[in-house]
Design a protein around this motif. Structure first.
Motif, PDB file in Angstrom:
ATOM      1  N   CYS A 184       0.848  -1.205   0.000  1.00 36.58           N
ATOM      2  CA  CYS A 184       0.000   0.000   0.000  1.00 36.58           C
ATOM      3  C   CYS A 184       0.878   1.248   0.000  1.00 36.58           C
ATOM      4  O   CYS A 184       1.764   1.398   0.845  1.00 36.58           O
ATOM      5  CB  CYS A 184      -0.902  -0.045   1.237  1.00 36.58           C
ATOM      6  SG  CYS A 184      -1.729   1.510   1.589  1.00 36.58           S
ATOM      7  N   CYS A 198       0.122   3.481   3.515  1.00 36.01           N
ATOM      8  CA  CYS A 198       0.716   3.128   4.808  1.00 36.01           C
ATOM      9  C   CYS A 198       2.116   2.532   4.657  1.00 36.01           C
ATOM     10  O   CYS A 198       2.858   2.420   5.623  1.00 36.01           O
ATOM     11  CB  CYS A 198      -0.192   2.186   5.581  1.00 36.01           C
ATOM     12  SG  CYS A 198      -0.395   0.575   4.782  1.00 36.01           S
ATOM     13  N   CYS A 242      -7.172  -1.043   1.455  1.00 31.12           N
ATOM     14  CA  CYS A 242      -5.943  -1.646   1.965  1.00 31.12           C
ATOM     15  C   CYS A 242      -6.289  -2.527   3.165  1.00 31.12           C
ATOM     16  O   CYS A 242      -6.944  -2.069   4.102  1.00 31.12           O
ATOM     17  CB  CYS A 242      -4.964  -0.550   2.372  1.00 31.12           C
ATOM     18  SG  CYS A 242      -3.544  -1.165   3.299  1.00 31.12           S
ATOM     19  N   MET A 245      -4.451  -3.413   5.431  1.00 28.68           N
ATOM     20  CA  MET A 245      -3.682  -3.021   6.607  1.00 28.68           C
ATOM     21  C   MET A 245      -4.196  -1.724   7.226  1.00 28.68           C
ATOM     22  O   MET A 245      -4.437  -1.637   8.418  1.00 28.68           O
ATOM     23  CB  MET A 245      -2.202  -2.873   6.243  1.00 28.68           C
ATOM     24  CG  MET A 245      -1.569  -4.186   5.789  1.00 28.68           C
ATOM     25  SD  MET A 245      -0.012  -3.928   4.910  1.00 28.68           S
ATOM     26  CE  MET A 245      -0.588  -3.441   3.318  1.00 28.68           C
ATOM     27  N   CYS A 246      -4.348  -0.658   6.383  1.00 29.27           N
ATOM     28  CA  CYS A 246      -4.721   0.640   6.966  1.00 29.27           C
ATOM     29  C   CYS A 246      -6.128   1.080   6.591  1.00 29.27           C
ATOM     30  O   CYS A 246      -6.646   2.063   7.118  1.00 29.27           O
ATOM     31  CB  CYS A 246      -3.722   1.720   6.559  1.00 29.27           C
ATOM     32  SG  CYS A 246      -3.837   2.181   4.832  1.00 29.27           S
TER      33      CYS A 246
HETATM   34 ZN   LIG Z   1      -2.384   0.837   3.731  1.00 22.62          ZN
END
Ligand SMILES: [Zn+2]
Length: 708
Positions: free
Chosen positions: A204, A207, A240, A242-243
């Motif tokens: 990503c 992030c 994303c 993750m974030c």
């Molecule tokens: Zn991210």
């Protein structure tokens, strides 16, 4: 140079003339103090007994200045001792050869030379050329002065630059970057991916994280610990894992590491009293994907984004002053950027591209010379623009404000591009006068947003003193014809007829707003007027409706092109000669039969086929056609030329007669006319009578007798 004081000092005088015949001039020197400063005096005397008191010239040098006094003219000049690169001397009448100059110009004594050498402190290669010391010294002074001048100019420019920089507010860089990211890059992020079956590695740019994620449950033990995601597809948006940022999927294989986008922004700020500085900033966003060598080849390692802005140019506007544009340059030696007051040359030239004007500009503008410039309205209608160009044009032509406010966008745009040809009167206040159109036309032009083609037709209408209808104006604009073309055509037909014919030949209607139809109308209009003007130039009478309306425009146009072409014409003549050879070979015998002349006129048969073709062309009638040529060639009818006796080579009247039964079938002059009709008819009747009665030759004899 203290000229007055120097003039009061008596001449040094020549002590004695030289007996050497070659010597023409003798230099005498002295060092004098004038106003606490040492001055070297060099006086050059003619080697002549009567010239010992007054020199030809007195040259005065100080350390930093020099002057040349001409006693005879009582005048000062600032000419150097040598007149040019060929070593001519200001006191000598002519340029001598190298050796001669040394013999002709000498100093009175060796002390003089020493004095000169000591004062001038320059090196020359031959002491015999003592004047070179003087010249060098003068040269140095001139160069130093020039350098000082340049330097002063440079210092003034640097001071002005520093002053501008000091009066320029700080650039709200953070605000610009933030705005650019939000508005122009739409907070764009990338989700780089690489698929393996039903899972993918995702990096990503927001992030910076890299992770494995899957969109279908796997059978392996590890799969139960992997994150979930939707299946990535190139160009689609996703989230994303993750974030949680939204980003555009980009396949790893299609990424070269870095991608970037840049935009141009303009921010205007109030400058000094009521001036303005327009600042040009380029903002770039970079998306970077980092790779690493993993176990299975190249793997995504990390990702990031970079946002950066560079101010590239500043344009300063102040009332009554020239626009000054400063540019940011890079010094490769110091590795630093610096502002300069001029652009780079050639390929390195910094260009200011069109961009977006930041909203804050208009707020600032309210207290400047540009409060009525209508820049905001203009930007709204054109989108991206170079506001520096616009404002410069506004200073030059304030009427641009009215053009913009009336909605004549196209006109304003042309002005910004410096197409001043569309303006009729630069000083006019009223838009119709300014643009050179009839007052009634302004509304129509506004409806079409100041369409340039329409404007040009309206200007044409006014220029030609016409009063066309709205529809005619619009249709004529579609044809894209020039004023010259329209003027030529409307000499022979009304404008409506011209427009109708173009429509008919094109086979499509006006106003369809269909690209190919408009194209066809434009082409047809050009072809038609082109055809008309060629016909005209070839001498045809365009009042003849047959010429005005050829059945097949394309073919008629081609024919005119061929006729216009002289080579084609020559070929045509040659062909006629080959096709109708009898015309030439029967000429002698026909001449004996039909020839007649009196004091005024001469009549004779055509000499050749070519002559008949040319006769038809020059008199603009159809005798040059195949019908007449062939009838003459076969002896059915004959073509005779009737001309003024004084101008036997200039076609006047062409006559066709019956070969067997002497009678005149027809006779015509220029453009199928019958010049001096009654008189010529009478003359021809008389001639025919003589022909019938076989008395043509008799009269000739009578004439000969009369002459004799
Ligand atoms: Zn991210």
């Amino acid at each position: 140079m203290k000229k007055k004081a120097i003039e009061k000092i008596p001449y040094l005088g020549l002590k004695k003339t030289s007996r050497k015949k070659d010597v023409k001039y003798i230099g005498v020197t002295a060092v004098k103090i004038v106003g606490h400063e040492k001055h070297l005096f060099l006086e050059v005397y003619r080697n002549h007994k009567g010239s010992k008191d007054t020199p030809e010239v007195r040259i005065v040098l100080t350390k930093k200045d020099f002057g040349t006094y001409w006693p005879e003219r009582e005048e000062w000049t600032r000419k150097k001792a040598e007149t040019g690169s060929y070593g001519g001397l200001i006191w000598a009448e002519r340029i001598n050869t190298w050796q001669q100059a040394e013999k002709e110009n000498v100093l009175q004594s060796t002390e003089d030379l020493e004095r000169i050498k000591k004062f001038c402190k320059v090196t020359v290669y031959r002491e015999e050329r003592w004047w070179e010391y003087i010249n060098r010294h003068e040269d140095d002074i001139v160069i130093t002065e020039r350098w000082n001048r340049e330097h002063r100019k440079y210092m003034r420019r640097q001071e002005a630059l520093a002053d501008r920089m000091a009066h320029t507010e700080e650039l709200p860089e953070k605000k610009i970057l933030e705005r650019a990211n939000r508005v122009y890059f739409q907070n764009e992020h990338y989700l780089y991916y690489k698929k393996h079956g039903s899972r993918a590695k995702i990096a990503c740019s927001k992030c910076g994280g890299v992770t494995d994620a899957r969109w279908r449950s796997g059978i392996s033990y590890e799969s139960q610990f992997q994150r979930w995601t939707e299946e990535p597809r190139e160009g689609r948006y996703g989230t994303c894992p993750m974030c949680g940022a939204r980003g555009k999927y980009k396949c790893q294989g299609k990424v070269k590491g870095t991608s970037s986008k840049s935009i141009s922004l303009f921010l205007g700020q109030k400058y000094k009293e009521n001036g303005m500085v327009m600042r040009y900033v380029e903002v770039e966003k970079k998306w970077i994907l980092g790779f690493i060598c993993g176990d299975k080849g190249v793997e995504m390692h990390n990702a990031c984004e970079e946002l950066s802005g560079t101010e590239i140019a500043r344009a300063y506007f102040e009332p009554g002053k020239k626009t000054q544009i400063d540019y940011l340059k890079y010094n490769p030696y110091t590795g630093k950027n610096f502002w300069d007051d001029c652009n780079l040359h050639g390929m390195e030239n910094i260009s200011i591209k069109a961009g977006t004007v930041m909203q804050e500009t208009y707020e600032e503008m309210k207290e400047t010379m540009f409060r009525y410039s209508a820049l905001q309205e203009y930007a709204k209608s054109v989108g991206e623009l170079n506001p520096i160009d616009y404002l410069e044009r506004y200073i030059q032509t304030p009427q641009i404000e009215i053009m913009v406010k009336m909605g004549l966008d196209n006109v304003a745009e042309k002005l910004v591009e410096c197409y001043y040809g569309i303006i009729a009167d630069q000083n006019a206040r009223r838009p119709d006068h300014f643009l050179g159109i009839r007052k009634e036309r302004v509304k129509q032009l506004i409806r079409k947003k100041g369409d340039i083609q329409l404007l040009e037709v309206m200007q044409m209408e006014k220029r030609q003193g016409q009063n066309w209808t709205d529809e005619q104006i619009e249709h004529l604009a579609e044809t894209n014809l020039s004023g010259v073309q329209v003027e030529m055509a409307t000499r022979y037909m009304t404008l409506q007829k011209l427009l109708n014919r173009i429509e008919k030949y094109a086979g499509c209607e006006y106003g369809t707003e269909c690209g190919s139809a408009s194209e066809r109308i434009r082409n047809t209009a050009t072809t038609y007027t082109d055809y008309l003007s060629m016909r005209l130039n070839l001498g045809y009478d365009l009042n003849n409706t047959v010429y005005q309306q050829p059945r097949d425009l394309g073919a008629a146009h081609t024919k005119m092109v061929l006729e216009t072409n002289k080579e084609e014409m020559d070929k045509h003549l040659k062909q006629a000669a080959e096709k109708y050879p009898e015309i030439r070979s029967t000429y002698r015998s026909l001449r004996n039969k039909y020839f007649y002349e009196d004091d005024s006129y001469i009549i004779r048969p055509a000499r050749s086929a070519e002559e008949i073709v040319m006769e038809g062309r020059l008199l603009h009638h159809c005798v040059g056609g195949d019908t007449y040529l062939s009838k003459h060639n076969t002896g059915k009818t004959y073509i005779l030329m009737l001309r003024h006796k004084t101008e036997p080579d200039v076609p006047y009247i062409t006559v066709e007669i019956d070969a067997r039964n002497p009678r005149i079938i027809q006779w015509y002059g220029n453009k199928d006319g019958k010049p001096d009709k009654e008189n010529m008819q009478a003359w021809l009747d008389a001639w025919l009578m003589k022909l019938k009665t076989g008395t043509l030759t008799e009269t000739i004899q009578t004439v000969e007798i009369e002459i004799a």
